[in-house]
Design a protein around this motif. Structure first.
Motif: not given
Length: 543
Positions: A113-142
Protein backbone atom coordinates in the motif's frame (compact mmCIF):
# COMPACT_ATOMS: atom_id res chain seq x y z
CA UNK A 1 -17.53 2.82 5.13
CA UNK A 2 -18.87 5.41 2.70
CA UNK A 3 -15.69 5.24 0.63
CA UNK A 4 -15.93 1.45 0.61
CA UNK A 5 -19.54 1.66 -0.59
CA UNK A 6 -18.55 4.03 -3.40
CA UNK A 7 -15.79 1.66 -4.48
CA UNK A 8 -18.26 -1.21 -4.67
CA UNK A 9 -20.77 0.86 -6.63
CA UNK A 10 -18.23 1.98 -9.23
CA UNK A 11 -17.07 -1.55 -9.91
CA UNK A 12 -20.35 -3.49 -10.01
CA UNK A 13 -20.03 -4.01 -13.72
CA UNK A 14 -16.89 -6.05 -13.28
CA UNK A 15 -18.58 -8.39 -10.82
CA UNK A 16 -21.42 -8.91 -13.28
CA UNK A 17 -18.97 -9.57 -16.09
CA UNK A 18 -17.19 -12.15 -13.97
CA UNK A 19 -20.44 -14.01 -13.40
CA UNK A 20 -21.24 -14.00 -17.10
CA UNK A 21 -17.83 -15.38 -18.02
CA UNK A 22 -18.15 -18.18 -15.48
CA UNK A 23 -21.68 -18.90 -16.70
CA UNK A 24 -20.31 -19.29 -20.17
CA UNK A 25 -17.66 -21.60 -18.82
CA UNK A 26 -20.27 -23.68 -17.05
CA UNK A 27 -22.19 -24.28 -20.26
CA UNK A 28 -19.28 -24.51 -22.68
CA UNK A 29 -16.02 -25.66 -21.20
CA UNK A 30 -14.19 -25.14 -24.47
CA UNK A 31 -15.31 -21.58 -25.03
CA UNK A 32 -12.64 -18.91 -25.13
CA UNK A 33 -13.58 -15.71 -23.34
CA UNK A 34 -10.09 -14.34 -22.64
CA UNK A 35 -11.12 -10.99 -24.14
CA UNK A 36 -13.56 -10.51 -21.22
CA UNK A 37 -10.72 -10.59 -18.72
CA UNK A 38 -9.31 -7.14 -17.93
CA UNK A 39 -5.60 -6.46 -17.93
CA UNK A 40 -5.70 -5.84 -14.18
CA UNK A 41 -7.32 -9.22 -13.55
CA UNK A 42 -4.98 -11.00 -15.93
CA UNK A 43 -1.92 -9.49 -14.22
CA UNK A 44 -3.28 -10.30 -10.75
CA UNK A 45 -4.12 -13.89 -11.68
CA UNK A 46 -0.75 -14.54 -13.29
CA UNK A 47 1.06 -12.96 -10.34
CA UNK A 48 -0.86 -15.12 -7.85
CA UNK A 49 -0.51 -18.23 -10.02
CA UNK A 50 3.24 -17.71 -10.41
CA UNK A 51 3.50 -17.34 -6.65
CA UNK A 52 1.45 -20.52 -6.28
CA UNK A 53 3.74 -22.49 -8.61
CA UNK A 54 6.85 -21.36 -6.76
CA UNK A 55 5.24 -21.78 -3.36
CA UNK A 56 3.65 -25.17 -4.07
CA UNK A 57 7.07 -26.50 -4.97
CA UNK A 58 8.51 -25.01 -1.80
CA UNK A 59 5.65 -26.17 0.42
CA UNK A 60 5.69 -29.65 -1.12
CA UNK A 61 9.40 -29.80 -0.40
CA UNK A 62 8.69 -28.54 3.12
CA UNK A 63 5.93 -31.08 3.75
CA UNK A 64 8.11 -33.85 2.35
CA UNK A 65 10.91 -32.88 4.69
CA UNK A 66 8.41 -32.67 7.56
CA UNK A 67 7.36 -36.26 6.91
CA UNK A 68 11.01 -37.34 6.98
CA UNK A 69 11.59 -35.35 10.18
CA UNK A 70 8.74 -37.15 11.91
CA UNK A 71 9.94 -40.51 10.55
CA UNK A 72 13.44 -39.93 11.93
CA UNK A 73 12.11 -38.83 15.31
CA UNK A 74 9.40 -41.48 15.70
CA UNK A 75 11.88 -44.22 14.87
CA UNK A 76 14.72 -42.70 16.88
CA UNK A 77 12.84 -41.65 20.02
CA UNK A 78 9.98 -44.15 20.17
CA UNK A 79 6.27 -43.31 20.59
CA UNK A 80 6.45 -41.90 24.16
CA UNK A 81 9.53 -39.67 23.87
CA UNK A 82 8.41 -38.61 20.41
CA UNK A 83 5.13 -37.56 22.00
CA UNK A 84 7.07 -35.35 24.44
CA UNK A 85 8.88 -33.68 21.54
CA UNK A 86 5.68 -33.38 19.46
CA UNK A 87 3.75 -31.74 22.30
CA UNK A 88 6.53 -29.18 22.87
CA UNK A 89 6.85 -28.49 19.14
CA UNK A 90 3.10 -27.97 18.78
CA UNK A 91 3.05 -25.56 21.73
CA UNK A 92 5.86 -23.60 20.06
CA UNK A 93 4.13 -23.41 16.68
CA UNK A 94 0.91 -22.39 18.40
CA UNK A 95 2.63 -19.45 20.09
CA UNK A 96 4.17 -18.44 16.76
CA UNK A 97 0.65 -17.58 15.58
CA UNK A 98 0.76 -14.36 17.60
CA UNK A 99 4.45 -14.06 18.50
CA UNK A 100 4.68 -10.86 16.41
CA UNK A 101 1.48 -9.31 17.81
CA UNK A 102 -0.24 -9.13 14.41
CA UNK A 103 2.71 -7.47 12.65
CA UNK A 104 2.72 -10.13 9.91
CA UNK A 105 -0.70 -9.24 8.48
CA UNK A 106 -0.11 -5.49 8.88
CA UNK A 107 3.23 -5.77 7.10
CA UNK A 108 1.58 -7.56 4.17
CA UNK A 109 -1.08 -4.84 3.98
CA UNK A 110 1.16 -1.77 4.33
CA UNK A 111 4.29 -2.62 2.32
CA UNK A 112 2.38 -2.81 -1.01
CA UNK A 113 0.00 0.00 0.00
CA UNK A 114 2.96 2.36 0.66
CA UNK A 115 4.87 1.44 -2.49
CA UNK A 116 5.22 5.16 -3.31
CA UNK A 117 6.45 6.11 0.16
CA UNK A 118 9.72 4.31 1.06
CA UNK A 119 10.01 6.14 4.39
CA UNK A 120 6.69 4.71 5.58
CA UNK A 121 7.72 1.26 4.40
CA UNK A 122 10.90 1.50 6.49
CA UNK A 123 8.95 2.67 9.56
CA UNK A 124 6.40 -0.15 9.18
CA UNK A 125 9.17 -2.73 8.91
CA UNK A 126 10.93 -1.24 11.94
CA UNK A 127 7.72 -1.37 13.97
CA UNK A 128 7.27 -4.99 12.93
CA UNK A 129 10.72 -6.01 14.18
CA UNK A 130 10.38 -4.02 17.43
CA UNK A 131 6.92 -5.44 18.13
CA UNK A 132 8.05 -8.98 17.42
CA UNK A 133 11.07 -8.63 19.72
CA UNK A 134 9.00 -7.30 22.63
CA UNK A 135 6.26 -9.91 22.27
CA UNK A 136 8.36 -13.01 21.69
CA UNK A 137 10.84 -12.29 24.49
CA UNK A 138 7.95 -11.83 26.94
CA UNK A 139 6.44 -15.14 25.80
CA UNK A 140 9.77 -16.96 26.11
CA UNK A 141 10.34 -15.69 29.65
CA UNK A 142 6.82 -16.71 30.66
CA UNK A 143 7.33 -20.22 29.26
CA UNK A 144 10.69 -20.63 30.96
CA UNK A 145 9.33 -19.59 34.35
CA UNK A 146 6.23 -21.79 34.12
CA UNK A 147 7.81 -24.90 32.52
CA UNK A 148 7.40 -27.07 35.62
CA UNK A 149 3.79 -26.01 36.11
CA UNK A 150 2.98 -26.69 32.42
CA UNK A 151 4.51 -30.16 32.73
CA UNK A 152 2.48 -30.99 35.85
CA UNK A 153 -0.73 -29.73 34.22
CA UNK A 154 -0.21 -31.67 30.99
CA UNK A 155 1.87 -34.73 30.08
CA UNK A 156 3.89 -34.97 33.36
CA UNK A 157 7.14 -36.30 31.89
CA UNK A 158 10.52 -35.80 33.62
CA UNK A 159 12.29 -34.56 30.47
CA UNK A 160 9.59 -32.11 29.42
CA UNK A 161 10.46 -29.03 31.58
CA UNK A 162 14.07 -28.89 30.30
CA UNK A 163 12.93 -29.43 26.72
CA UNK A 164 10.25 -26.76 27.09
CA UNK A 165 12.78 -24.12 28.23
CA UNK A 166 14.81 -24.82 25.10
CA UNK A 167 11.64 -24.62 23.02
CA UNK A 168 11.14 -21.11 24.50
CA UNK A 169 14.52 -20.04 23.09
CA UNK A 170 13.64 -21.71 19.79
CA UNK A 171 10.40 -19.69 19.71
CA UNK A 172 12.39 -16.43 19.69
CA UNK A 173 14.60 -17.54 16.82
CA UNK A 174 11.82 -18.94 14.62
CA UNK A 175 9.73 -15.79 15.18
CA UNK A 176 12.47 -13.65 13.62
CA UNK A 177 13.02 -16.10 10.76
CA UNK A 178 9.26 -15.99 10.13
CA UNK A 179 9.29 -12.17 10.14
CA UNK A 180 12.16 -12.11 7.60
CA UNK A 181 10.02 -14.38 5.40
CA UNK A 182 6.92 -12.19 5.83
CA UNK A 183 8.90 -9.12 4.73
CA UNK A 184 9.96 -10.97 1.58
CA UNK A 185 6.37 -12.03 0.95
CA UNK A 186 5.04 -8.48 1.42
CA UNK A 187 7.59 -7.25 -1.13
CA UNK A 188 6.28 -9.86 -3.61
CA UNK A 189 9.47 -11.93 -3.44
CA UNK A 190 7.86 -15.36 -3.64
CA UNK A 191 11.22 -17.00 -4.41
CA UNK A 192 12.87 -15.49 -1.33
CA UNK A 193 10.01 -16.39 0.99
CA UNK A 194 9.89 -19.97 -0.31
CA UNK A 195 13.66 -20.41 0.02
CA UNK A 196 13.73 -19.15 3.60
CA UNK A 197 10.44 -20.41 4.98
CA UNK A 198 9.75 -23.54 2.96
CA UNK A 199 13.20 -24.93 2.21
CA UNK A 200 15.81 -23.71 4.71
CA UNK A 201 13.56 -23.96 7.78
CA UNK A 202 12.46 -27.60 7.31
CA UNK A 203 15.85 -28.50 5.87
CA UNK A 204 17.55 -27.35 9.07
CA UNK A 205 14.99 -29.24 11.15
CA UNK A 206 15.71 -32.45 9.27
CA UNK A 207 19.48 -32.08 9.49
CA UNK A 208 19.21 -31.26 13.19
CA UNK A 209 17.00 -34.28 13.85
CA UNK A 210 19.30 -36.64 11.96
CA UNK A 211 22.40 -35.27 13.70
CA UNK A 212 20.83 -35.44 17.17
CA UNK A 213 19.56 -39.00 16.73
CA UNK A 214 22.89 -40.12 15.22
CA UNK A 215 24.70 -38.72 18.27
CA UNK A 216 22.36 -40.64 20.55
CA UNK A 217 20.64 -37.55 21.96
CA UNK A 218 17.20 -37.72 23.54
CA UNK A 219 14.45 -35.07 23.43
CA UNK A 220 16.46 -32.34 25.15
CA UNK A 221 19.41 -32.89 22.84
CA UNK A 222 17.21 -32.74 19.73
CA UNK A 223 15.76 -29.36 20.76
CA UNK A 224 19.22 -28.06 21.70
CA UNK A 225 20.57 -28.80 18.23
CA UNK A 226 17.52 -27.03 16.74
CA UNK A 227 18.29 -23.92 18.82
CA UNK A 228 21.84 -23.73 17.45
CA UNK A 229 20.72 -24.25 13.84
CA UNK A 230 17.94 -21.65 13.93
CA UNK A 231 20.17 -19.16 15.73
CA UNK A 232 22.52 -19.20 12.75
CA UNK A 233 19.61 -18.91 10.29
CA UNK A 234 17.95 -15.99 12.11
CA UNK A 235 21.17 -13.96 12.10
CA UNK A 236 22.31 -14.68 8.54
CA UNK A 237 18.86 -14.24 6.93
CA UNK A 238 18.44 -10.62 8.09
CA UNK A 239 20.94 -8.91 5.74
CA UNK A 240 19.74 -11.08 2.86
CA UNK A 241 16.14 -9.97 3.51
CA UNK A 242 17.13 -6.28 3.51
CA UNK A 243 19.05 -6.75 0.27
CA UNK A 244 16.22 -8.55 -1.55
CA UNK A 245 13.38 -6.26 -0.41
CA UNK A 246 15.40 -3.05 -0.66
CA UNK A 247 13.79 -1.93 2.61
CA UNK A 248 15.92 -1.35 5.70
CA UNK A 249 13.83 -1.09 8.87
CA UNK A 250 13.81 2.31 10.54
CA UNK A 251 13.71 2.65 14.31
CA UNK A 252 13.73 6.45 14.30
CA UNK A 253 11.26 8.32 16.52
CA UNK A 254 10.50 10.73 13.66
CA UNK A 255 6.89 10.15 12.61
CA UNK A 256 6.74 7.23 15.04
CA UNK A 257 3.58 8.28 16.88
CA UNK A 258 1.33 8.71 13.86
CA UNK A 259 2.73 5.59 12.18
CA UNK A 260 2.36 3.51 15.34
CA UNK A 261 -1.29 4.52 15.67
CA UNK A 262 -2.00 3.40 12.10
CA UNK A 263 0.09 0.25 12.55
CA UNK A 264 -1.39 -1.00 15.81
CA UNK A 265 -4.95 -0.18 14.80
CA UNK A 266 -4.56 -3.07 12.39
CA UNK A 267 -1.94 -5.19 14.17
CA UNK A 268 -3.64 -5.52 17.57
CA UNK A 269 -7.00 -6.73 16.18
CA UNK A 270 -5.05 -9.09 13.92
CA UNK A 271 -3.16 -10.41 16.95
CA UNK A 272 -6.37 -10.87 18.90
CA UNK A 273 -7.81 -12.68 15.88
CA UNK A 274 -4.71 -14.87 15.92
CA UNK A 275 -5.25 -15.74 19.57
CA UNK A 276 -8.88 -16.53 18.83
CA UNK A 277 -7.85 -18.64 15.84
CA UNK A 278 -5.31 -20.39 18.03
CA UNK A 279 -7.95 -21.38 20.55
CA UNK A 280 -10.29 -22.33 17.73
CA UNK A 281 -7.84 -24.55 15.86
CA UNK A 282 -5.29 -25.79 18.41
CA UNK A 283 -7.05 -26.03 21.75
CA UNK A 284 -7.27 -29.74 20.89
CA UNK A 285 -3.48 -30.09 21.30
CA UNK A 286 -3.64 -28.60 24.79
CA UNK A 287 -6.58 -30.77 25.83
CA UNK A 288 -4.84 -33.91 24.55
CA UNK A 289 -1.86 -33.02 26.71
CA UNK A 290 -4.10 -32.47 29.72
CA UNK A 291 -6.43 -35.48 29.43
CA UNK A 292 -4.56 -38.03 27.33
CA UNK A 293 -1.00 -39.44 27.14
CA UNK A 294 2.28 -38.42 25.52
CA UNK A 295 1.78 -41.27 23.04
CA UNK A 296 -1.62 -39.85 22.07
CA UNK A 297 0.02 -36.46 21.51
CA UNK A 298 2.53 -38.16 19.18
CA UNK A 299 -0.20 -39.88 17.16
CA UNK A 300 -2.10 -36.61 16.86
CA UNK A 301 1.01 -34.78 15.66
CA UNK A 302 1.66 -37.33 12.90
CA UNK A 303 -1.96 -36.97 11.73
CA UNK A 304 -1.51 -33.19 11.60
CA UNK A 305 1.63 -33.63 9.49
CA UNK A 306 -0.35 -35.65 6.90
CA UNK A 307 -3.29 -33.24 6.98
CA UNK A 308 -0.81 -30.46 6.28
CA UNK A 309 -0.23 -31.99 2.84
CA UNK A 310 -3.86 -31.25 1.94
CA UNK A 311 -3.33 -27.60 2.91
CA UNK A 312 -0.63 -27.07 0.26
CA UNK A 313 -2.96 -25.69 -2.47
CA UNK A 314 -4.51 -23.11 -0.13
CA UNK A 315 -1.16 -21.91 1.19
CA UNK A 316 0.33 -21.84 -2.31
CA UNK A 317 -2.39 -19.73 -3.93
CA UNK A 318 -2.58 -17.49 -0.86
CA UNK A 319 1.14 -16.76 -1.04
CA UNK A 320 0.76 -13.51 -2.98
CA UNK A 321 -2.95 -12.97 -2.36
CA UNK A 322 -2.43 -10.46 0.52
CA UNK A 323 -0.37 -7.85 -1.39
CA UNK A 324 -2.43 -8.34 -4.58
CA UNK A 325 -5.71 -7.98 -2.67
CA UNK A 326 -4.40 -4.94 -0.77
CA UNK A 327 -3.40 -3.24 -4.02
CA UNK A 328 -6.73 -3.96 -5.76
CA UNK A 329 -8.80 -2.92 -2.75
CA UNK A 330 -6.87 0.27 -1.96
CA UNK A 331 -7.27 1.40 -5.60
CA UNK A 332 -11.03 0.66 -5.62
CA UNK A 333 -10.99 -2.27 -8.09
CA UNK A 334 -13.47 -4.39 -6.13
CA UNK A 335 -14.96 -6.12 -9.15
CA UNK A 336 -11.52 -7.25 -10.28
CA UNK A 337 -10.80 -8.47 -6.76
CA UNK A 338 -13.99 -10.57 -6.85
CA UNK A 339 -13.02 -12.05 -10.22
CA UNK A 340 -9.60 -12.98 -8.89
CA UNK A 341 -11.04 -14.40 -5.66
CA UNK A 342 -13.45 -16.70 -7.53
CA UNK A 343 -10.90 -17.99 -9.99
CA UNK A 344 -8.22 -18.59 -7.37
CA UNK A 345 -10.69 -20.40 -5.10
CA UNK A 346 -11.75 -22.70 -7.94
CA UNK A 347 -8.08 -23.49 -8.64
CA UNK A 348 -7.56 -24.25 -4.95
CA UNK A 349 -10.50 -26.67 -4.97
CA UNK A 350 -9.29 -28.35 -8.17
CA UNK A 351 -5.83 -29.00 -6.76
CA UNK A 352 -7.09 -29.95 -3.28
CA UNK A 353 -9.49 -32.74 -4.30
CA UNK A 354 -6.87 -35.31 -5.49
CA UNK A 355 -4.78 -34.78 -2.34
CA UNK A 356 -7.79 -35.36 -0.11
CA UNK A 357 -8.77 -38.44 -2.12
CA UNK A 358 -5.35 -40.11 -1.71
CA UNK A 359 -5.15 -39.32 2.02
CA UNK A 360 -8.70 -40.57 2.65
CA UNK A 361 -8.36 -43.85 0.75
CA UNK A 362 -4.78 -44.74 1.73
CA UNK A 363 -4.53 -42.96 5.09
CA UNK A 364 -4.13 -46.15 7.10
CA UNK A 365 -1.20 -47.32 5.00
CA UNK A 366 0.47 -43.90 5.19
CA UNK A 367 0.13 -43.71 8.98
CA UNK A 368 1.60 -47.19 9.37
CA UNK A 369 4.87 -45.94 7.83
CA UNK A 370 5.58 -44.13 11.12
CA UNK A 371 5.02 -47.33 13.13
CA UNK A 372 2.09 -49.64 13.93
CA UNK A 373 1.04 -47.48 16.91
CA UNK A 374 0.25 -44.55 14.63
CA UNK A 375 -2.36 -46.45 12.56
CA UNK A 376 -4.75 -45.73 15.44
CA UNK A 377 -5.01 -42.19 14.07
CA UNK A 378 -6.90 -43.10 10.86
CA UNK A 379 -10.30 -42.02 12.18
CA UNK A 380 -8.77 -38.77 13.39
CA UNK A 381 -7.30 -38.23 9.91
CA UNK A 382 -10.69 -38.66 8.19
CA UNK A 383 -12.32 -36.12 10.51
CA UNK A 384 -9.57 -33.59 9.87
CA UNK A 385 -9.75 -34.08 6.10
CA UNK A 386 -13.43 -33.08 6.16
CA UNK A 387 -12.57 -29.87 8.00
CA UNK A 388 -9.63 -29.24 5.68
CA UNK A 389 -11.88 -29.53 2.63
CA UNK A 390 -14.20 -26.80 3.90
CA UNK A 391 -11.22 -24.62 4.82
CA UNK A 392 -9.74 -24.92 1.32
CA UNK A 393 -13.05 -24.63 -0.51
CA UNK A 394 -13.74 -21.07 0.70
CA UNK A 395 -10.33 -19.75 -0.34
CA UNK A 396 -8.61 -16.73 1.20
CA UNK A 397 -11.50 -15.57 3.42
CA UNK A 398 -9.41 -14.58 6.43
CA UNK A 399 -6.80 -12.81 4.31
CA UNK A 400 -9.44 -10.86 2.39
CA UNK A 401 -11.17 -9.74 5.58
CA UNK A 402 -7.85 -8.34 6.81
CA UNK A 403 -6.83 -6.78 3.50
CA UNK A 404 -10.23 -5.06 3.10
CA UNK A 405 -10.02 -3.49 6.58
CA UNK A 406 -12.66 -5.77 8.11
CA UNK A 407 -10.27 -6.95 10.80
CA UNK A 408 -12.55 -6.02 13.69
CA UNK A 409 -15.49 -8.22 12.57
CA UNK A 410 -12.94 -10.97 11.91
CA UNK A 411 -11.57 -10.61 15.44
CA UNK A 412 -15.04 -10.82 17.01
CA UNK A 413 -15.87 -13.92 14.97
CA UNK A 414 -12.57 -15.59 15.88
CA UNK A 415 -13.21 -15.15 19.58
CA UNK A 416 -16.83 -16.27 19.41
CA UNK A 417 -15.81 -19.49 17.69
CA UNK A 418 -12.76 -19.91 19.93
CA UNK A 419 -15.01 -20.13 22.97
CA UNK A 420 -17.39 -22.44 21.10
CA UNK A 421 -14.51 -24.71 20.05
CA UNK A 422 -13.11 -24.80 23.58
CA UNK A 423 -16.42 -26.04 24.94
CA UNK A 424 -17.07 -28.52 22.11
CA UNK A 425 -13.56 -29.97 22.09
CA UNK A 426 -13.53 -30.33 25.88
CA UNK A 427 -16.80 -32.28 25.77
CA UNK A 428 -15.76 -34.35 22.74
CA UNK A 429 -12.35 -35.29 24.20
CA UNK A 430 -13.97 -36.48 27.42
CA UNK A 431 -16.60 -38.43 25.48
CA UNK A 432 -14.70 -39.77 22.43
CA UNK A 433 -11.00 -39.42 23.30
CA UNK A 434 -8.49 -38.67 20.52
CA UNK A 435 -11.02 -38.54 17.69
CA UNK A 436 -13.15 -36.13 19.73
CA UNK A 437 -10.33 -33.57 19.69
CA UNK A 438 -10.27 -33.66 15.88
CA UNK A 439 -14.06 -33.47 15.69
CA UNK A 440 -14.31 -30.32 17.81
CA UNK A 441 -11.58 -28.54 15.87
CA UNK A 442 -12.88 -29.57 12.43
CA UNK A 443 -16.40 -28.36 13.23
CA UNK A 444 -15.00 -25.01 14.41
CA UNK A 445 -12.84 -24.64 11.28
CA UNK A 446 -15.78 -25.37 8.98
CA UNK A 447 -18.14 -22.95 10.76
CA UNK A 448 -15.45 -20.26 10.92
CA UNK A 449 -14.73 -20.34 7.20
CA UNK A 450 -18.37 -20.41 6.15
CA UNK A 451 -19.18 -17.43 8.37
CA UNK A 452 -16.19 -15.52 7.00
CA UNK A 453 -17.54 -16.05 3.47
CA UNK A 454 -20.84 -14.52 4.58
CA UNK A 455 -19.02 -11.56 6.15
CA UNK A 456 -17.14 -10.92 2.90
CA UNK A 457 -20.43 -11.09 1.02
CA UNK A 458 -22.09 -8.70 3.46
CA UNK A 459 -19.35 -6.06 3.73
CA UNK A 460 -17.61 -6.17 0.33
CA UNK A 461 -19.87 -8.10 -2.03
CA UNK A 462 -17.19 -10.76 -2.60
CA UNK A 463 -18.42 -14.28 -3.33
CA UNK A 464 -16.24 -17.23 -4.43
CA UNK A 465 -18.70 -20.02 -5.24
CA UNK A 466 -20.04 -21.06 -8.65
CA UNK A 467 -21.51 -24.24 -10.24
CA UNK A 468 -18.17 -24.79 -12.03
CA UNK A 469 -16.82 -25.95 -8.66
CA UNK A 470 -18.82 -29.18 -9.16
CA UNK A 471 -16.52 -30.34 -11.96
CA UNK A 472 -13.44 -31.09 -9.82
CA UNK A 473 -15.72 -32.59 -7.16
CA UNK A 474 -17.21 -35.00 -9.71
CA UNK A 475 -13.75 -35.90 -10.99
CA UNK A 476 -12.67 -36.51 -7.39
CA UNK A 477 -15.48 -38.99 -6.82
CA UNK A 478 -14.35 -40.94 -9.88
CA UNK A 479 -10.78 -40.92 -8.55
CA UNK A 480 -11.89 -42.27 -5.15
CA UNK A 481 -13.83 -45.07 -6.83
CA UNK A 482 -10.82 -46.21 -8.87
CA UNK A 483 -8.46 -46.10 -5.90
CA UNK A 484 -10.91 -48.04 -3.72
CA UNK A 485 -10.97 -50.80 -6.34
CA UNK A 486 -7.15 -50.85 -6.52
CA UNK A 487 -7.00 -51.13 -2.72
CA UNK A 488 -8.97 -54.38 -2.85
CA UNK A 489 -6.48 -55.88 -5.30
CA UNK A 490 -3.11 -54.72 -3.88
CA UNK A 491 -1.74 -54.22 -0.37
CA UNK A 492 0.59 -51.78 1.38
CA UNK A 493 2.95 -49.51 -0.55
CA UNK A 494 2.05 -51.15 -3.89
CA UNK A 495 -1.61 -50.25 -3.40
CA UNK A 496 -0.69 -46.64 -2.61
CA UNK A 497 1.57 -46.31 -5.65
CA UNK A 498 -0.66 -48.01 -8.23
CA UNK A 499 -3.84 -46.51 -6.82
CA UNK A 500 -2.51 -42.96 -6.78
CA UNK A 501 -1.31 -43.11 -10.38
CA UNK A 502 -4.55 -44.70 -11.63
CA UNK A 503 -6.63 -42.23 -9.62
CA UNK A 504 -4.80 -39.18 -10.98
CA UNK A 505 -5.23 -40.40 -14.56
CA UNK A 506 -8.98 -40.79 -14.03
CA UNK A 507 -9.22 -37.41 -12.26
CA UNK A 508 -7.50 -35.53 -15.11
CA UNK A 509 -9.49 -37.39 -17.79
CA UNK A 510 -12.81 -36.54 -16.12
CA UNK A 511 -11.74 -32.94 -15.59
CA UNK A 512 -11.01 -32.54 -19.30
CA UNK A 513 -14.26 -34.33 -20.21
CA UNK A 514 -16.28 -31.95 -18.00
CA UNK A 515 -14.57 -28.93 -19.57
CA UNK A 516 -11.84 -26.56 -18.36
CA UNK A 517 -12.97 -23.10 -17.29
CA UNK A 518 -11.67 -20.35 -19.64
CA UNK A 519 -10.13 -18.36 -16.79
CA UNK A 520 -8.34 -21.46 -15.52
CA UNK A 521 -7.03 -22.10 -19.03
CA UNK A 522 -5.91 -18.48 -19.26
CA UNK A 523 -3.84 -18.93 -16.11
CA UNK A 524 -2.24 -22.15 -17.35
CA UNK A 525 -1.51 -20.75 -20.82
CA UNK A 526 -0.13 -17.52 -19.36
CA UNK A 527 2.23 -19.39 -17.06
CA UNK A 528 3.38 -21.70 -19.87
CA UNK A 529 4.13 -18.69 -22.11
CA UNK A 530 5.93 -16.92 -19.26
CA UNK A 531 8.12 -19.89 -18.38
CA UNK A 532 8.80 -20.69 -22.04
CA UNK A 533 10.03 -17.13 -22.55
CA UNK A 534 12.23 -17.27 -19.43
CA UNK A 535 13.69 -20.66 -20.43
CA UNK A 536 14.30 -19.39 -23.97
CA UNK A 537 16.14 -16.35 -22.63
CA UNK A 538 18.27 -18.52 -20.34
CA UNK A 539 19.17 -20.88 -23.20
CA UNK A 540 20.05 -17.92 -25.39
CA UNK A 541 22.43 -16.64 -22.69
CA UNK A 542 24.13 -20.03 -22.52
CA UNK A 543 24.76 -19.97 -26.25
Amino acid sequence: MKADSERRDTDKGSIGDAASVDDAAATDGSASRDDAVSDDERDALLSIAHGAVVTSGGISFQRGLSVWIELVLTRGLGPELYGVYAFGWRLTTMLLRFANMGANMTLQRDIPAFADDPDRQRRVLGLSYATTAATVFALAVAIGLSANWIDEATISHPTFPRALRLFAVLLILIAFVQLHATALKAALSANGEVLLNRILRPGLRLLSAVAAIALGYSVVGVVGVLVVAFGVLAVTAYPATVRVTGIRPSFSFRGFQSEARHFYDHAIPSALSGIGALLRTRVDVILIGVFLSATAAGIYNVVLVLVGIAAIPLYAFNQLMPPVASDLYSSGRIGTLNDVYRTVTRLVVTTTVPLLAVLAVFGQELLAVFGPTFSRGYGVLLVFLAGRFVGNAVGATGILLSMTNNHYPKMILEWFLAVTNLVLTYLFVLEFGLIGAALGTSVAIAVQNLLQVLLLRRFEGLWPFHPTFLKPLGAGLGMVGVMAVVRTVFDGALAVGVGTVAGLVVFLALLVAFGINPRDRLVVDGLVDQYRYVMGAKLAELR
